[in-house]
Design a protein around this motif. Structure first.
Motif, mmCIF file in Angstrom:
data_model
loop_
_atom_site.group_PDB
_atom_site.id
_atom_site.type_symbol
_atom_site.label_atom_id
_atom_site.label_comp_id
_atom_site.label_asym_id
_atom_site.label_seq_id
_atom_site.Cartn_x
_atom_site.Cartn_y
_atom_site.Cartn_z
ATOM 1 N N ASP A 28 1.027 -1.358 0.062
ATOM 2 C CA ASP A 28 0.063 -0.189 0.019
ATOM 3 C C ASP A 28 0.760 1.103 0.110
ATOM 4 O O ASP A 28 1.423 1.533 0.953
ATOM 5 N N ARG A 30 -0.523 4.332 -0.937
ATOM 6 C CA ARG A 30 -0.955 5.525 -0.834
ATOM 7 C C ARG A 30 -0.694 6.190 0.429
ATOM 8 O O ARG A 30 -0.193 5.990 1.401
ATOM 9 N N TYR A 32 -2.268 8.420 1.901
ATOM 10 C CA TYR A 32 -3.394 8.355 3.177
ATOM 11 C C TYR A 32 -3.988 7.238 3.481
ATOM 12 O O TYR A 32 -3.848 6.207 2.711
ATOM 13 N N TYR A 33 -4.465 6.909 4.821
ATOM 14 C CA TYR A 33 -5.080 5.806 5.216
ATOM 15 C C TYR A 33 -6.526 5.717 5.069
ATOM 16 O O TYR A 33 -7.236 6.718 5.453
ATOM 17 N N TRP A 34 -7.203 5.111 3.978
ATOM 18 C CA TRP A 34 -8.371 5.056 3.379
ATOM 19 C C TRP A 34 -9.450 4.385 4.038
ATOM 20 O O TRP A 34 -10.555 4.229 4.375
ATOM 21 N N TYR A 37 -13.540 3.756 3.825
ATOM 22 C CA TYR A 37 -14.269 4.860 3.714
ATOM 23 C C TYR A 37 -14.869 4.752 2.264
ATOM 24 O O TYR A 37 -16.021 5.192 1.971
ATOM 25 N N GLU A 38 -14.055 4.218 1.289
ATOM 26 C CA GLU A 38 -14.869 4.338 -0.135
ATOM 27 C C GLU A 38 -15.736 3.599 -0.318
ATOM 28 O O GLU A 38 -16.862 3.900 -0.770
ATOM 29 N N ASP A 63 -11.796 3.342 11.310
ATOM 30 C CA ASP A 63 -10.638 3.621 10.413
ATOM 31 C C ASP A 63 -9.710 4.972 11.205
ATOM 32 O O ASP A 63 -8.508 4.905 10.636
ATOM 33 N N ALA A 75 -7.594 9.999 5.541
ATOM 34 C CA ALA A 75 -7.771 10.531 4.142
ATOM 35 C C ALA A 75 -8.615 11.776 4.098
ATOM 36 O O ALA A 75 -9.256 11.831 4.981
ATOM 37 N N ILE A 78 -12.846 12.169 5.345
ATOM 38 C CA ILE A 78 -13.377 11.171 6.380
ATOM 39 C C ILE A 78 -13.819 11.960 7.591
ATOM 40 O O ILE A 78 -15.201 11.830 8.208
#
Length: 128
Positions: A28, A30, A32-34, A37-38, A63, A75, A78
């Motif tokens: 991972d 990315r 931000y920590y997602w 959420y998506e 999260d 992220a 959020i």
């Protein structure tokens, strides 16, 4: 003597297999920590009858805790979404707190978040 004897062939196969398998790992990268959420946001808008606001708050709170534990920032959106959920449930103080955390994390969202906070403040004044 053949360059490609059984010992060399086995070594080559092991190296190729190792390279192929190392390409299968997913890291991972990315920023931000997602977390969830998506998926949760998708369900919120398209399957709202399946997930209650209270469940969404619980998912987002978990999260946020996981983001802190992972060392990655939460992220964008959020905290704002969490604030709007609190506001929809009538917990206006928690809503303002969450919105202020969004604004602190993402100063570029200040105008939008300040508008939300102003509307919540107006609602608080009306209910008093």
């Amino acid at each position: 003597m053949s360059v490609f004897n059984s010992t060399n062939g086995l070594k080559i196969m092991l190296v190729v297999t190792g390279l192929l398998l190392s390409g299968c790992t997913v890291k991972d990268t990315r920023m931000y920590y997602w977390g969830n959420y998506e998926r949760m946001l998708y369900a919120h808008h398209l399957k709202s009858e399946e997930v209650s606001s209270l469940q969404e708050i619980e998912i987002l709170t978990q999260d946020i805790d996981k983001a802190l534990a992972s060392g990655k920032p939460v992220a964008p959106g959020i905290h704002a979404h969490l604030g709007m959920l609190y506001a929809s449930m009538g917990d206006l103080d928690a809503a303002v707190d969450a919105l202020n955390r969004e604004k602190q994390s993402f100063p570029e969202s200040r105008v939008l978040i300040d508008g939300f906070i102003q509307r919540i403040s107006n609602a608080k004044a009306i209910t008093k």
